[in-house]
Design a protein around this motif. Structure first.
Motif, PDB file in Angstrom:
ATOM      1  N   LYS A  99    -102.092 -18.461  40.836  1.00 55.04           N
ATOM      2  CA  LYS A  99    -102.986 -18.736  41.961  1.00 55.04           C
ATOM      3  C   LYS A  99    -102.700 -20.106  42.561  1.00 55.04           C
ATOM      4  O   LYS A  99    -102.641 -20.269  43.787  1.00 55.04           O
ATOM      5  CB  LYS A  99    -104.440 -18.653  41.492  1.00 55.04           C
ATOM      6  N   ARG A 100    -102.475 -21.083  41.689  1.00 52.43           N
ATOM      7  CA  ARG A 100    -102.247 -22.452  42.162  1.00 52.43           C
ATOM      8  C   ARG A 100    -100.931 -22.578  42.925  1.00 52.43           C
ATOM      9  O   ARG A 100    -100.821 -23.324  43.894  1.00 52.43           O
ATOM     10  CB  ARG A 100    -102.265 -23.409  40.973  1.00 52.43           C
ATOM     11  N   SER A 104     -99.585 -11.765  41.352  1.00 52.50           N
ATOM     12  CA  SER A 104     -99.925 -11.497  39.958  1.00 52.50           C
ATOM     13  C   SER A 104     -99.973 -10.009  39.651  1.00 52.50           C
ATOM     14  O   SER A 104    -100.491  -9.605  38.613  1.00 52.50           O
ATOM     15  CB  SER A 104    -101.283 -12.127  39.616  1.00 52.50           C
TER      16      SER A 104
END
Length: 462
Positions: free
Chosen positions: A349-350, A355
């Motif tokens: 996410k960062r 994913s």
């Protein structure tokens, strides 16, 4: 050069077989090698009891006919259930050479069922018809064996393609390991896996299976700094940092130092210093430091961020674990990251990564985005490098699923990084040693037991 340690995708396996055929082998010869090699395992498991081979229409079914004939030639009791008529030339030829009985699906009962329905060739949902056939036969046999891959598993990502599959006593890989042999949830479908070598050479771009590393004793003129100084940056929770430090000491580091906010009482073998956040950069400037480990017990507050930033800015080889992964917001070229599933998702996410791919693809994408070697932890641990290299860990004992074992792994990674100065090599050695330590520790151990077991694991590699 034969490459029994390689782990291939289905496409890579096809290319490997094509290269064998370019070298003079034909499909029939390869099928005979694979089927007769698999028959050796089936023969031992059956121990003279009746065997049923379920054959599908493709080349996995052809392997099944070869297995059945090999058992029949030895005087074994064997029968074939043909789910469909053979649909390839190689399968038809193998079926024509089988001299035993072919029976209806409703008849067989026996000791061993051999699943040669689809193997590694399936990449879509198993039909209700075939799923029912497989499970009905499995329910009437005491033991089930899969050839190449259980029918109903995606060989490239390990996902299940059926609502229900039998549990297999053995999965026999043909020619090379496939990715699903080392990925969940596929791995949970069998008790053991074995490989039949058909002469496959190393395939370019293929992943590898970690094997026992070769570790040398320190040089005769070694001293503590030459062997590697590991500095563990502690934080809010001292227990995790102490576990990591103990593991690093048993993992071959020459010197382990803990830099904590409040070092408190430390064991006699550990150099522990109370270092405030503002003084940490100067402490990490020591050129004798080989590797810095930050994350175990670090915490997630502003003080923890300051300690992480000091470690990242130190210019030393660095291992990032636990809380450090949660706080990491910039690439870390040359580092080693050790995320479990939750930390992997947070890092994705960062760094703006998808994913929804398979675990190998996710780890590879994170390695490329961060410039770090990534150890994606779990029951199906794997290692990815920024240059595309990929390695799978052999299955480790499920007793590892206890608090603190990740801290032990982090300490091991730091120690091997300090010794080898090579992130890829260090990651592979540490993951293998971690699994071996778990086997050595036995049943129902805690993380402290695991850290103690690192030493005999290391000794086994000398």
């Amino acid at each position: 050069m034969l490459a029994a340690d390689q782990v291939l995708t289905v496409r890579q396996m096809v290319a490997a077989e094509e290269r064998l055929m370019d070298g003079g082998a034909d499909v029939h010869e390869l099928m005979q090698r694979a089927g007769r090699g698999a028959a050796e395992y089936v023969w031992r498991i059956a121990a003279g009891e009746p065997v049923t081979v379920l054959c599908g229409p493709g080349n996995n079914g052809g392997d099944g006919y070869v297995i059945a004939e090999a058992i029949r030639e030895r005087g074994g009791k064997v029968q074939v259930v043909a789910a469909r008529e053979p649909g390839t030339d190689a399968a038809r030829r193998a079926a024509s050479l089988y001299r035993g009985a072919v029976v209806g699906a409703g008849e067989p009962r026996g000791a061993v069922l051999v699943d040669c329905l689809f193997g590694s060739g399936l990449n879509r949902a198993l039909s209700n018809e075939f799923e029912s056939l497989l499970n009905d036969l499995a329910d009437r046999h005491g033991c089930v064996v899969a050839v190449d891959m259980p029918s109903g598993i995606d060989s490239d990502n390990g996902t299940l393609l059926a609502a229900r599959l039998p549990h297999y006593a053995l999965c026999i890989a043909l020619g090379a390991w496939k990715r699903a042999h080392f990925l969940m949830p596929a791995m949970a479908c069998w008790d053991a896996a074995r490989l039949v070598d058909i002469g496959t050479e190393r395939e370019a771009g293929g992943a590898v299976l970690l094997e026992r590393p070769r570790i040398s004793a320190p040089a005769s003129d070694a001293h503590k700094y030459r062997r590697g100084l590991v500095t563990v940056v502690g934080g809010a929770m001292p227990g995790a940092a102490l576990l990591a430090a103990k593991s690093a000491a048993h993992g071959g580091a020459g010197y382990v130092k803990l830099l904590a906010r409040d070092a408190g009482a430390a064991p006699e073998w550990l150099v522990a210093q109370s270092i405030g956040d503002g003084d940490l950069p100067d402490a990490l400037a020591d050129e004798r430091i080989a590797t810095v480990l930050v994350g175990p017990g670090l915490g997630r507050d502003d003080n923890a961020k300051a300690r992480l930033n000091a470690a990242l800015g130190s210019g030393r080889r660095i291992v990032l674990d636990a809380d450090a992964l949660v706080l990491l917001g910039v690439p870390a070229p040359g580092a080693i990251l050790t995320p479990h599933e939750g930390e992997l998702a947070a890092l994705e996410k960062r760094f703006g990564l998808a994913s929804d791919a398979g675990k190998p693809e996710r780890a590879a994408a994170l390695a490329k985005a961060t410039g770090a070697v990534v150890i994606a932890k779990g029951p199906d641990t794997l290692i990815a490098a920024p240059d595309g290299r990929l390695a799978f860990a052999p299955p480790a004992p499920s007793w590892l699923s206890v608090a603190g074992t990740g801290d032990v792994l982090a300490g091991l990674v730091a120690a091997r990084f300090a010794v080898t100065h090579d992130a890829w090599q260090a990651a592979g050695e540490a993951v293998w040693l971690h699994g071996e330590a778990a086997r050595t520790a036995g049943l129902a151990f805690h993380a402290g037991d695991l850290a103690e077991a690192v030493k005999p694991a290391l000794v086994s590699c000398l």
